[in-house]
Design a protein around this motif. Structure first.
Motif, PDB file in Angstrom:
ATOM      1  N   THR A   1     -36.495  -1.988   2.030  1.00 46.64           N
ATOM      2  CA  THR A   1     -35.601  -0.905   2.416  1.00 46.64           C
ATOM      3  C   THR A   1     -36.394   0.313   2.869  1.00 46.64           C
ATOM      4  O   THR A   1     -37.253   0.811   2.144  1.00 46.64           O
ATOM      5  CB  THR A   1     -34.691  -0.507   1.237  1.00 46.64           C
ATOM      6  OG1 THR A   1     -33.902  -1.649   0.843  1.00 46.64           O
ATOM      7  CG2 THR A   1     -33.750   0.619   1.630  1.00 46.64           C
ATOM      8  N   LEU A   2     -36.108   0.759   4.081  1.00 43.30           N
ATOM      9  CA  LEU A   2     -36.748   1.935   4.650  1.00 43.30           C
ATOM     10  C   LEU A   2     -35.873   3.154   4.410  1.00 43.30           C
ATOM     11  O   LEU A   2     -34.690   3.159   4.743  1.00 43.30           O
ATOM     12  CB  LEU A   2     -36.959   1.745   6.156  1.00 43.30           C
ATOM     13  CG  LEU A   2     -37.392   2.973   6.954  1.00 43.30           C
ATOM     14  CD1 LEU A   2     -38.771   3.444   6.519  1.00 43.30           C
ATOM     15  CD2 LEU A   2     -37.367   2.670   8.452  1.00 43.30           C
ATOM     16  N   GLY A   3     -36.453   4.191   3.821  1.00 42.90           N
ATOM     17  CA  GLY A   3     -35.741   5.441   3.621  1.00 42.90           C
ATOM     18  C   GLY A   3     -36.127   6.458   4.681  1.00 42.90           C
ATOM     19  O   GLY A   3     -37.312   6.649   4.960  1.00 42.90           O
TER      20      GLY A   3
ATOM     21  N   ASP B   1     -33.523  -3.039   5.643  1.00 41.37           N
ATOM     22  CA  ASP B   1     -32.356  -2.207   5.389  1.00 41.37           C
ATOM     23  C   ASP B   1     -32.765  -0.746   5.564  1.00 41.37           C
ATOM     24  O   ASP B   1     -33.912  -0.371   5.297  1.00 41.37           O
ATOM     25  CB  ASP B   1     -31.836  -2.432   3.970  1.00 41.37           C
ATOM     26  CG  ASP B   1     -31.328  -3.853   3.757  1.00 41.37           C
ATOM     27  OD1 ASP B   1     -30.788  -4.436   4.715  1.00 41.37           O
ATOM     28  OD2 ASP B   1     -31.485  -4.375   2.638  1.00 41.37           O
ATOM     29  N   ILE B   2     -31.833   0.086   6.002  1.00 46.66           N
ATOM     30  CA  ILE B   2     -32.144   1.499   6.256  1.00 46.66           C
ATOM     31  C   ILE B   2     -31.179   2.386   5.476  1.00 46.66           C
ATOM     32  O   ILE B   2     -29.963   2.193   5.521  1.00 46.66           O
ATOM     33  CB  ILE B   2     -32.042   1.828   7.753  1.00 46.66           C
ATOM     34  CG1 ILE B   2     -33.044   0.987   8.557  1.00 46.66           C
ATOM     35  CG2 ILE B   2     -32.294   3.316   8.005  1.00 46.66           C
ATOM     36  CD1 ILE B   2     -32.903   1.113  10.053  1.00 46.66           C
ATOM     37  N   VAL B   3     -31.744   3.334   4.724  1.00 50.19           N
ATOM     38  CA  VAL B   3     -30.944   4.329   4.013  1.00 50.19           C
ATOM     39  C   VAL B   3     -31.404   5.712   4.477  1.00 50.19           C
ATOM     40  O   VAL B   3     -32.585   5.922   4.757  1.00 50.19           O
ATOM     41  CB  VAL B   3     -31.069   4.182   2.481  1.00 50.19           C
ATOM     42  CG1 VAL B   3     -30.368   2.918   2.019  1.00 50.19           C
ATOM     43  CG2 VAL B   3     -32.520   4.162   2.028  1.00 50.19           C
ATOM     44  N   VAL B   4     -30.464   6.649   4.564  1.00 51.25           N
ATOM     45  CA  VAL B   4     -30.750   7.937   5.206  1.00 51.25           C
ATOM     46  C   VAL B   4     -30.234   9.094   4.362  1.00 51.25           C
ATOM     47  O   VAL B   4     -29.156   9.027   3.778  1.00 51.25           O
ATOM     48  CB  VAL B   4     -30.101   8.008   6.606  1.00 51.25           C
ATOM     49  CG1 VAL B   4     -30.542   9.279   7.332  1.00 51.25           C
ATOM     50  CG2 VAL B   4     -30.427   6.786   7.439  1.00 51.25           C
TER      51      VAL B   4
ATOM     52  N   GLU C   1     -32.923   6.186  -5.456  1.00 53.36           N
ATOM     53  CA  GLU C   1     -31.767   5.568  -6.097  1.00 53.36           C
ATOM     54  C   GLU C   1     -31.146   4.494  -5.213  1.00 53.36           C
ATOM     55  O   GLU C   1     -30.579   3.513  -5.707  1.00 53.36           O
ATOM     56  CB  GLU C   1     -30.723   6.635  -6.428  1.00 53.36           C
ATOM     57  CG  GLU C   1     -31.139   7.604  -7.533  1.00 53.36           C
ATOM     58  CD  GLU C   1     -30.132   8.719  -7.725  1.00 53.36           C
ATOM     59  OE1 GLU C   1     -29.094   8.725  -7.003  1.00 53.36           O
ATOM     60  OE2 GLU C   1     -30.358   9.591  -8.595  1.00 53.36           O
ATOM     61  N   LYS C   2     -31.243   4.693  -3.896  1.00 53.72           N
ATOM     62  CA  LYS C   2     -30.682   3.716  -2.946  1.00 53.72           C
ATOM     63  C   LYS C   2     -31.615   2.524  -2.726  1.00 53.72           C
ATOM     64  O   LYS C   2     -31.292   1.629  -1.937  1.00 53.72           O
ATOM     65  CB  LYS C   2     -30.390   4.396  -1.612  1.00 53.72           C
ATOM     66  CG  LYS C   2     -29.263   5.429  -1.682  1.00 53.72           C
ATOM     67  CD  LYS C   2     -29.059   6.105  -0.329  1.00 53.72           C
ATOM     68  CE  LYS C   2     -27.948   7.132  -0.371  1.00 53.72           C
ATOM     69  NZ  LYS C   2     -27.743   7.818   0.926  1.00 53.72           N
TER      70      LYS C   2
END
Length: 223
Positions: A131-133, A155-158, A178-179
């Motif tokens: 997961t990439l933040g 996966d990407i979280v922003v 947390e994500k």
């Protein structure tokens, strides 16, 4: 030994006194930095020419020479940016684009280092899954920036936290943790070393700072 000349092209106004010291610190005193900005020719009265409107598809944010931030319509910026790049290349050996956005329509006669390309390949070299933040300046940039990173196989979280105004970088880093973020990219050239340190206080994984990463690539080219 002839002194190398590196161009720094900002989408805002030059000089970028908030960014170039970081780049200069990596390039060293033997390298001359020459700056130009896409908005250099605009005045406070004519800045409305690049203001995002109802038909704007991509919004950027950058810094004016008076220290204030400004939102920019990408399509209105491009011809101004092309003029400045053309002039800058007459004086330099290589140019650093001081924006993590993509500019495929710009024409150049000398090498241009685009942070978005360097970032993408660097992330893919570090991670092939997970997961990439992303920490980005503006909420309204989320859709376009997720699209920009689409296809990297992660996966990407922003989270949004502006580098140009009072904002909670530490909180953004904590929420990305947390994500499930495995790596965080500060996706704007406006973020500086203290912003990275804030995120590192709450996130123990890799945190990539574009301005120092691209400066190291430039150093490899000119030395």
């Amino acid at each position: 030994m002839e002194r190398g000349r590196v161009g720094v092209l900002t989408i805002g106004q030059s000089p970028r006194t908030d960014v170039t010291p970081s780049i200069k610190g990596i390039l060293g005193s033997n390298i001359e930095i020459i700056e130009r900005g896409g908005l250099d020719r605009l005045t406070e009265e004519t800045l409305s020419e690049i203001t995002p409107g109802p038909t704007t598809t991509t919004t950027y944010i950058s810094r004016l020479r008076n220290g204030k931030s400004v939102k920019i319509d990408k399509n209105k910026l491009l011809p101004l940016l092309q003029e400045e790049l053309t002039e800058l290349e007459k004086e330099t050996d290589v140019t650093i684009m001081l924006c993590t956005g993509d500019f495929p329509t710009l024409k150049n006669t000398k090498p241009v280092l685009y942070p978005d390309k360097v970032l993408r390949h660097s992330v893919q070299a570090i991670m092939t899954k997970g997961t990439l933040g992303l920490i980005i300046p503006l909420e309204e940039q989320k859709k376009s920036l997720v699209e920009k990173w689409h296809g990297i196989g992660m996966d990407i979280v922003v989270e949004a936290a502006s580098p140009y105004e009072e904002s909670d970088l530490k909180g953004a880093g904590a929420r990305l943790k947390e994500k499930g973020a495995d790596l965080i990219v500060l996706d704007c050239m406006g973020y500086h070393e203290s912003h990275k340190n804030e995120v590192k206080q709450v996130f123990d994984g890799p945190v990539i700072l574009p301005r120092t990463l691209i400066a190291r690539i430039a150093a490899e080219y000119v030395f």
